[in-house]
Write an enzyme that holds these catalytic residues in place. Structure first.
Site, PDB file in Angstrom:
ATOM      1  N   THR A 113       0.538  -1.282   0.186  1.00 27.02           N
ATOM      2  CA  THR A 113      -0.279   0.120   0.324  1.00 27.02           C
ATOM      3  C   THR A 113       1.108   1.367   0.145  1.00 27.02           C
ATOM      4  O   THR A 113       2.298   1.772   0.306  1.00 27.02           O
ATOM      5  CB  THR A 113      -1.101   0.160   1.503  1.00 27.02           C
ATOM      6  OG1 THR A 113      -0.126   0.058   2.214  1.00 27.02           O
ATOM      7  CG2 THR A 113      -2.309  -0.593   1.441  1.00 27.02           C
ATOM      8  N   HIS A 116       2.405   8.040   0.503  1.00 28.47           N
ATOM      9  CA  HIS A 116       2.195   8.891   0.737  1.00 28.47           C
ATOM     10  C   HIS A 116       0.562   9.281   1.288  1.00 28.47           C
ATOM     11  O   HIS A 116      -0.562   8.553   1.097  1.00 28.47           O
ATOM     12  CB  HIS A 116       1.951   9.987  -0.207  1.00 28.47           C
ATOM     13  CG  HIS A 116       3.373  10.122  -1.020  1.00 28.47           C
ATOM     14  ND1 HIS A 116       3.695  10.911  -1.438  1.00 28.47           N
ATOM     15  CD2 HIS A 116       3.971   9.100  -1.790  1.00 28.47           C
ATOM     16  CE1 HIS A 116       4.591  11.650  -1.972  1.00 28.47           C
ATOM     17  NE2 HIS A 116       5.094   9.943  -1.955  1.00 28.47           N
ATOM     18  N   SER A 472     -33.751  28.697 -12.434  1.00 24.60           N
ATOM     19  CA  SER A 472     -34.392  30.184 -12.129  1.00 24.60           C
ATOM     20  C   SER A 472     -34.916  30.768 -13.128  1.00 24.60           C
ATOM     21  O   SER A 472     -34.186  31.889 -14.816  1.00 24.60           O
ATOM     22  CB  SER A 472     -34.142  31.150 -11.125  1.00 24.60           C
ATOM     23  OG  SER A 472     -34.498  32.473 -10.405  1.00 24.60           O
ATOM     24  N   SER A 544     -34.068  22.519  -7.739  1.00 25.73           N
ATOM     25  CA  SER A 544     -33.542  21.499  -7.252  1.00 25.73           C
ATOM     26  C   SER A 544     -32.334  20.845  -8.667  1.00 25.73           C
ATOM     27  O   SER A 544     -32.157  20.272  -9.285  1.00 25.73           O
ATOM     28  CB  SER A 544     -34.798  20.085  -7.562  1.00 25.73           C
ATOM     29  OG  SER A 544     -35.226  20.480  -8.727  1.00 25.73           O
TER      30      SER A 544
END
EC number: 2.7.7.4
Length: 637
Positions: A113, A116, A472, A544
């Protein structure tokens, strides 16, 4: 050099050899630690010394080593696992590299693994399936931040077998005092995070000292080599076998009308034919009639085996359910306290719906602001309003329905989950359930005699939610108002929820930030669902802006009841109308987080109805929507 195998294997011994190989236990372990601690080199040495590479691999390794200019040896063992071009160029590990090897006593899968901090999420991925963690420390540097971080994460995900590999002892003259000092420093830290035991081994991945063979240069060390220790480390299946029986159902196997089996991998315990079991969450009990494994029918199966079981009774059981010991079933709840490791570049958004995947279960979930975020160096509990990349925090998680679970400390399979972004399908977090919230068990759904079907039948219609979305000024409210007028004239029972009107009352406490918009849609979705339960045709006119929240509302309703209507108006057209003067204010910087200007709008990918307001008048659009309503929902009219 050849791959590991008995030197005198003959044809008649093959079956016995393969049977013996299959019978070996499997240990999954990870190597982790800080950058340049020698993780890849150590794994390469293990593969090399255990004879797990072939002649052509060895030749390629020697050629690669010569090309990158290896010094001090003719082989760069790290190249065996650093497979990415970027890894070889930079001399670091970026991705998780998995390698298989075997000895006469055991089989191994090792995950190398990254060190960093940027790739902490990759480390969590490797640790999630490991039985053991080999924490490397450069003898010259001692315990570093990433040493602490990776130790904390390994312990967090349930790894209880920790090996402290003090590497590069050759660079400190194999000095025992250096080793002892590092072990004592690590011991103090380990105790502070709940690691009560670990095995410390001084070694050198480069020279092979104490990797597979004892080092003459360290006569003061009397413990096992790394490989010797790994050959005897207990594996998780040993512990799982002692727990109550758990079989998360992956698939209902129904090849014909006479057979109905439930397939999955046994997560814990064992089961025998004739044993009483309970289906969770329904709670129904029955008996195991048959058990079928890869080798055919059998009378018993244990943890780690993939089987299909049939039941004595015709009980309701499907994917996501758990077949469990009848007298010791797992719990169910819909609200939890969980420890969460955030893995995404984008921070967690309060109120946003994510897919929560726990075993074979998939539900919609929201994460509340964290109670605190943990500083892995000091274990301090820090206040926070969200979770950022690599943060580890404790937060409440709310699901849209009850799921079967166990605390992570009791079982990984029913205690560990991932969160998935609904829009991109990217995994954004890994979580471990600590406990169910008490209110989750205290609040029950009240059975009501007058059902939603009865309400709809009384009104002579099918409930629906017509969800108008768009920028809108696109004309959502205008068209929705016309649609309701026409439905009302036809005798339909409807109600219009308009965005501006809702913010005067129910949602007056919400701002227009991303989190505020998400909560706005969630509340409106809940109200719309309740109105649909009452048999109404509900119209909602809201910007939305985010797909995830619109999908969340769709998921609240039965299939087919949510109708997404995209009022498609180009930004330039909507801005030119600017009836309320909002675009002008947004351009002047007077309104923050304005959709289309300083906040994004995610248009529906496949809306149920699309209205192009540059080609269609509001009146004709409303007529088309009503025709859709009448044609699909009310064929009798």
């Amino acid at each position: 050099m050849t791959a590991y195998r008995p030197d005198a294997l003959v044809a008649e011994d093959i079956d016995a050899y393969l049977a013996g190989h299959a019978a070996k236990t499997m240990l999954r372990f990870i190597t982790c630690g800080s950058v340049d601690d020698g993780k890849s080199t150590l794994i390469g040495r293990l593969l090399y010394d255990s004879r797990a590479i072939f002649e052509d691999q060895l030749a390629a390794l020697e050629a690669d080593s010569a090309r990158v200019g290896t010094q001090g040896t003719n082989i760069d063992f790290a190249l065996l696992v650093d497979g990415l071009t970027a890894e070889r160029e930079q001399g670091i590990t970026i991705d998780v590299a998995y390698r298989f090897f075997a000895t006469e006593r055991r089989k191994f899968i090792v995950a190398d693994t990254p060190g960093h901090e940027q790739y902490t999420r990759n480390m969590v991925t490797g640790a999630s399936t490991a039985d053991c963690a080999v924490i490397l420390i450069d003898a010259r540097k001692g315990v570093l931040t990433q040493t602490r971080r990776h130790s904390y994460l390994a312990n967090l995900v349930g790894i209880r077998e920790i090996v402290l590999a003090v590497n590069k002892m050759d660079l400190v003259g194999y000095d025992q005092s250096v080793f002892d000092s590092i072990v004592e420093e690590y011991r103090a830290f380990a105790a502070s995070i709940g690691i009560d035991r670990f095995t410390a081994i001084p070694l050198s991945g480069l020279t092979g000292a104490n990797v597979t063979e004892r080092a003459d240069a360290m006569p003061w060390y009397a413990g096992p080599t790394l490989l010797q220790h790994l050959e005897v480390v207990p594996v998780d299946t040993d512990r799982a076998a002692t727990r109550p029986f758990r079989l998360p159902v992956q698939w209902v196997n129904r090849p014909d009308l006479d057979f109905r089996g439930f397939a999955g991998m046994i997560a814990a315990g064992s089961v025998s034919v004739g044993e009483r079991v309970r289906i969770v969450p329904s709670g129904r009990t029955t008996q195991v009639a048959r058990i079928i494994g890869a080798d055919g029918e059998r009378t018993r199966a244990v943890a780690g085996e993939a089987v299909t079981v049939t039941l004595a009774d015709e009980v309701d059981c499907s994917r996501g359910d758990v077949i469990a010991a009848a007298d010791s079933p797992p719990a169910i709840a819909d609200q939890f306290v969980a420890t969460i490791v955030w893995l995404a570049d984008q921070p967690m958004v309060q109120g946003r719906g994510y897919w929560l995947k726990l075993g074979t279960q998939m539900v919609n979930a929201t994460v509340q602001p964290p109670r605190y975020v943990i500083d892995v160096n000091t274990q301090a509990e820090l206040s926070a309003t969200t979770l950022e990349l690599n943060d580890i925090g404790v937060a409440e998680v709310y699901c849209d329905r009850q799921i079967v679970f166990e605390p992570y400390a009791d079982g990984v399979d029913l205690g560990g989950f991932i969160l998935i972004d609904r829009a991109t399908n990217a995994t954004v977090a890994a979580g471990m359930i600590d406990q169910a919230l008490r209110r989750s068990g205290d609040v029950h759904w009240q059975s009501i005699d007058v059902t939603r079907e009865a309400h709809a039948s009384q009104k002579g219609q099918s409930p629906r939610v017509l969800w108008f979305t768009g920028l809108s000024g696109s004309g959502k409210s205008t068209i929705a108002n016309l649609v309701e007028r026409k439905l009302h004239a036809l005798g339909r029972h409807s109600f219009l929820l308009d965005g501006d009107n809702i913010r005067h009352g129910l949602n007056r406490d919400l701002d227009f930030s991303e989190a505020g918009r998400i909560e706005n849609v969630r509340r409106v979705g809940e109200v719309a669902r309740l109105m649909a339960d009452a048999g109404l045709i509900v119209l909602t006119a809201f910007i939305s802006p985010f797909r995830a929240e619109r999908d969340m509302v769709r998921g609240m309703l039965p299939v087919g009841e949510f109708v997404e209507i995209f009022v498609d108006t180009p930004l330039a057209v909507a801005e030119a109308r600017d009836v309320k003067g909002l675009y002008a204010k947004a351009r002047a910087g007077q309104i923050a987080d304005f959709t289309g200007i300083s906040s994004p709008y995610e248009a529906p990918a496949r809306p149920d109805i699309r209205i192009d307001t540059t080609r269609e008048t509001p009146e004709t659009a409303a007529e088309r929507i009503v025709e859709h309503v009448i044609g699909i929902w009310s064929p009798d009219l």
